[in-house]
Design an enzyme around this catalytic site. Structure first.
Site, PDB file in Angstrom:
ATOM      1  N   HIS A 102       0.852  -1.198   0.000  1.00  0.00           N
ATOM      2  CA  HIS A 102       0.000   0.000   0.000  1.00  0.00           C
ATOM      3  C   HIS A 102       0.886   1.246   0.000  1.00  0.00           C
ATOM      4  O   HIS A 102       1.926   1.266   0.672  1.00  0.00           O
ATOM      5  CB  HIS A 102      -0.924  -0.015   1.219  1.00  0.00           C
ATOM      6  CG  HIS A 102      -2.017   0.992   1.116  1.00  0.00           C
ATOM      7  ND1 HIS A 102      -1.801   2.330   1.338  1.00  0.00           N
ATOM      8  CD2 HIS A 102      -3.338   0.866   0.793  1.00  0.00           C
ATOM      9  CE1 HIS A 102      -2.941   2.987   1.157  1.00  0.00           C
ATOM     10  NE2 HIS A 102      -3.893   2.118   0.827  1.00  0.00           N
ATOM     11  N   GLU A 151      -3.959   1.757  -7.477  1.00  0.00           N
ATOM     12  CA  GLU A 151      -4.480   2.724  -6.510  1.00  0.00           C
ATOM     13  C   GLU A 151      -3.625   3.995  -6.544  1.00  0.00           C
ATOM     14  O   GLU A 151      -2.629   4.111  -5.816  1.00  0.00           O
ATOM     15  CB  GLU A 151      -4.479   2.102  -5.110  1.00  0.00           C
ATOM     16  CG  GLU A 151      -5.274   2.939  -4.145  1.00  0.00           C
ATOM     17  CD  GLU A 151      -5.504   2.237  -2.810  1.00  0.00           C
ATOM     18  OE1 GLU A 151      -6.663   1.972  -2.504  1.00  0.00           O
ATOM     19  OE2 GLU A 151      -4.533   1.983  -2.093  1.00  0.00           O
TER      20      GLU A 151
HETATM   21  P1  PGA Z   1      -9.959   5.553   0.182  1.00  0.00           P
HETATM   22  O1  PGA Z   1      -8.710   4.617   0.550  1.00  0.00           O
HETATM   23  O2  PGA Z   1     -11.070   4.648  -0.270  1.00  0.00           O
HETATM   24  O3  PGA Z   1     -10.273   6.281   1.448  1.00  0.00           O
HETATM   25  O4  PGA Z   1      -9.521   6.461  -0.902  1.00  0.00           O
HETATM   26  C1  PGA Z   1      -8.389   3.532  -0.226  1.00  0.00           C
HETATM   27  C2  PGA Z   1      -7.116   2.888   0.253  1.00  0.00           C
HETATM   28  O5  PGA Z   1      -6.165   3.608   0.576  1.00  0.00           O
HETATM   29  O6  PGA Z   1      -7.028   1.651   0.338  1.00  0.00           O
END
Ligand code: PGA
Length: 225
Positions: A102, A151
């Protein structure tokens, strides 16, 4: 038909009593719904802080809830003298999934490709399905990573969701490069945008942060995809 994979990432939130309250409220919403469409044909994974895994597992088992558990990290080492770490064998007692790579861990805990590779190896060794996060199709992706999440940092916790065309482009790039098919999108996914995002053909599911912290929002989001 492949099941949609919806992964909740609670990050560093909630105490034990708050977690139990979340699960109770989620169950109430589920029992109220007539067609169970929120959970039907979906793999729902809740990734909690380590401290909450035992109580969540107990609740899920006692209530026969069709939800899987995951951790948000894993030690790059096996058990032993690694103060502060939680290893794969310990996680596997409670969970089936683990988030690795992440951007918050890369940034705040200086996790580099070498460490992430070791974490993926540990997940594999202990039979945990890895959910590996990247910023773009050009990022390092370990061969043994199971599920890949695109992401982008600009979309995390900001409300600035990436546009469907770009999500499709990045996920196609990842697919071409790695041959992997379980590809998720994460970043500001909520109950208002998930329907549209679900139309992106390369998307197998979502990683959801903020919108997973409230059980009603999360339940509504599940009902819409
Ligand atoms: P968010 O976070 O949905 O608050 O944007 C997603 C994540 O960081 O896994």
């Amino acid at each position: 038909m492949n099941k949609k994979i919806i992964v909740a990432n609670w990050k560093s939130n909630k105490t034990e009593s708050e977690a139990i309250e979340w699960f109770k409220e989620f169950l109430v919403s589920l029992n109220r719904s007539t067609d169970q469409s929120a959970i039907k044909d979906k793999e729902i994974v809740i990734c909690l802080p380590f401290t909450l895994l035992p109580v969540a597992k107990k609740f899920i088992t006692e209530n026969s809830l069709l939800i899987k558990l995951g951790s948000q990290d894993i030690s790059p080492f096996d058990e032993g003298a690694y103060t502060g770490e939680v290893d794969g064998r310990q996680i596997k007692e409670f969970a089936d999934y683990v988030i690795i790579g992440h951007s918050e861990r890369r940034k705040n805990f200086s996790e580099n490709d070498e460490i992430l590779q070791k974490k993926i190896e540990m997940a594999k060794k202990y039979g945990l399905t890895s959910i590996f996060c990247v910023q773009s199709e050009n990022d390092f992706i370990p061969n043994d990573a199971n599920i890949i999440v695109y992401e982008p940092v600009f979309a995390i916790g900001t409300g600035n969701v990436d546009n469907p065309e770009n999500i499709q482009k990045v996920l196609s790039g990842i697919n071409q490069k790695t041959g992997k098919g379980l590809l998720l999108y994460g970043g500001s996914v909520d109950e208002n945008n998930i329907k549209k995002l679900s139309e992106v053909s390369m998307v197998s599911g979502f990683l959801v942060g903020t919108a997973s912290l409230d059980p009603k929002s999360f339940f509504n989001l599940l009902s819409k995809c």
